[in-house]
Design a protein around this motif. Sequence first.
Motif, PDB file in Angstrom:
ATOM      1  N   VAL A 145      10.226  -5.960  -7.530  1.00  0.00           N
ATOM      2  CA  VAL A 145       9.813  -7.021  -6.608  1.00  0.00           C
ATOM      3  C   VAL A 145       9.990  -6.538  -5.169  1.00  0.00           C
ATOM      4  CG1 VAL A 145      10.282  -9.375  -5.807  1.00  0.00           C
ATOM      5  CG2 VAL A 145      10.419  -8.829  -8.254  1.00  0.00           C
ATOM      6  N   TYR A 146       8.965  -6.696  -4.356  1.00  0.00           N
ATOM      7  CA  TYR A 146       9.065  -6.343  -2.939  1.00  0.00           C
ATOM      8  C   TYR A 146       8.129  -7.245  -2.153  1.00  0.00           C
ATOM      9  CZ  TYR A 146       4.670  -3.552  -2.656  1.00  0.00           C
ATOM     10  OH  TYR A 146       3.374  -3.127  -2.622  1.00  0.00           O
ATOM     11  N   LEU A 147       8.169  -7.163  -0.822  1.00  0.00           N
ATOM     12  CA  LEU A 147       7.366  -8.062   0.002  1.00  0.00           C
ATOM     13  C   LEU A 147       6.806  -7.293   1.199  1.00  0.00           C
ATOM     14  CD1 LEU A 147       6.529 -11.051  -0.067  1.00  0.00           C
ATOM     15  CD2 LEU A 147       8.365 -11.527   1.548  1.00  0.00           C
ATOM     16  N   PRO A 148       5.679  -6.633   1.017  1.00  0.00           N
ATOM     17  CA  PRO A 148       5.075  -5.901   2.135  1.00  0.00           C
ATOM     18  C   PRO A 148       4.539  -6.855   3.191  1.00  0.00           C
ATOM     19  CG  PRO A 148       3.637  -5.868   0.226  1.00  0.00           C
ATOM     20  CD  PRO A 148       4.928  -6.490  -0.226  1.00  0.00           C
ATOM     21  N   LEU A 149       4.144  -6.288   4.316  1.00  0.00           N
ATOM     22  CA  LEU A 149       3.712  -7.094   5.454  1.00  0.00           C
ATOM     23  C   LEU A 149       2.586  -8.049   5.094  1.00  0.00           C
ATOM     24  CD1 LEU A 149       3.766  -7.800   8.475  1.00  0.00           C
ATOM     25  CD2 LEU A 149       2.242  -5.844   8.864  1.00  0.00           C
ATOM     26  N   ALA A 150       1.595  -7.570   4.371  1.00  0.00           N
ATOM     27  CA  ALA A 150       0.449  -8.427   4.033  1.00  0.00           C
ATOM     28  C   ALA A 150       0.898  -9.680   3.299  1.00  0.00           C
ATOM     29  CB  ALA A 150      -0.548  -7.649   3.180  1.00  0.00           C
ATOM     30  N   ASP A 151       1.887  -9.549   2.444  1.00  0.00           N
ATOM     31  CA  ASP A 151       2.337 -10.698   1.665  1.00  0.00           C
ATOM     32  C   ASP A 151       3.288 -11.591   2.457  1.00  0.00           C
ATOM     33  OD1 ASP A 151       1.101 -10.177  -1.076  1.00  0.00           O
ATOM     34  OD2 ASP A 151       1.993  -8.257  -0.547  1.00  0.00           O
TER      35      ASP A 151
END
Length: 298
Positions: free
Chosen positions: A128-134
């Motif tokens: 699970v991760y949260l890149p800028l777009a998300d």
Amino acid sequence: MTIDVMFPYYGDVAMMKAAVDSVLKQEDRDFKLTIVDDGYPDDTLPAYFAELTASDSRIAYSRNEKNLGANGNYRKCVGLIQHDIVVIMGADDVMLPNYLSTVRQAFREPSVSIVQPQVEVIDELGEVYLPLADRIKAAMRRRATGSSSTAVLQGEPIAKSLISGNWLYFPSIAWRADAIKAHSFRPEYDVVQDLALALDVVMTGSRLLATDTVCFQYRRHRESDSSVRALDGRRFDEERRFFDECAADFQRLGWGKAALAARLHLSSRLNAVSLLPKVVAKRAWVGLGKLLGHAVRF
């Protein structure tokens, strides 16, 4: 009420098997899983799919005689829908065990045709991760839905929100079958066909329900088809055509604010600007010109 899980497939075999397994592990057991193989070249697949369908009567499998591409396979899946609620799942995504029970509960709200649950974003390794777009998507969703754990949206406000920045995660969306069948996917689009479908449904007066219940994992690939198309400018050519069409459609409906948002398409322009360093690094000069043109042209 049985839920159709349509599963258009072409791609990584291990991720596909994990996606199928996640459907079979649903707490809600009333579903029909329909796999439509777009001709992925792997010699192990016939035996796998044969064993799968033999072991569970809720699973159907077919293989296209020729490769239809993503849009064509989506449209074929729409033609195979049998029940009142449907999800068109990504073949590399993961349903958490509570997915079907969550969307079934959401459809108890009257006149809802689209249900967007909360998702987690995972990478190629399933982390699970949260890149800028998300992070941007999450902010736009909060702006549209407010602080409510369940928000029902319709008309110009949701059209304006989505055309300003698409915060939906298409593979996780559940649909009323009659709504998706009435429109299906526009064959002229290969990147924005999911947003086009959602807006077509919204423009007929249907409502969208967004719930904060996390029940789906969306896989974000670093070099997806849409990313490649973005670097050479094809994505933004398609987006511009789509935004122009939406502006005209919204204007006909009297949705002036949504029409203006479509003409401005600020998030799309910012996305083009954000890709400029990568385009320069790859010396993709044709793409550079297209991205600059998209970012500044009105």
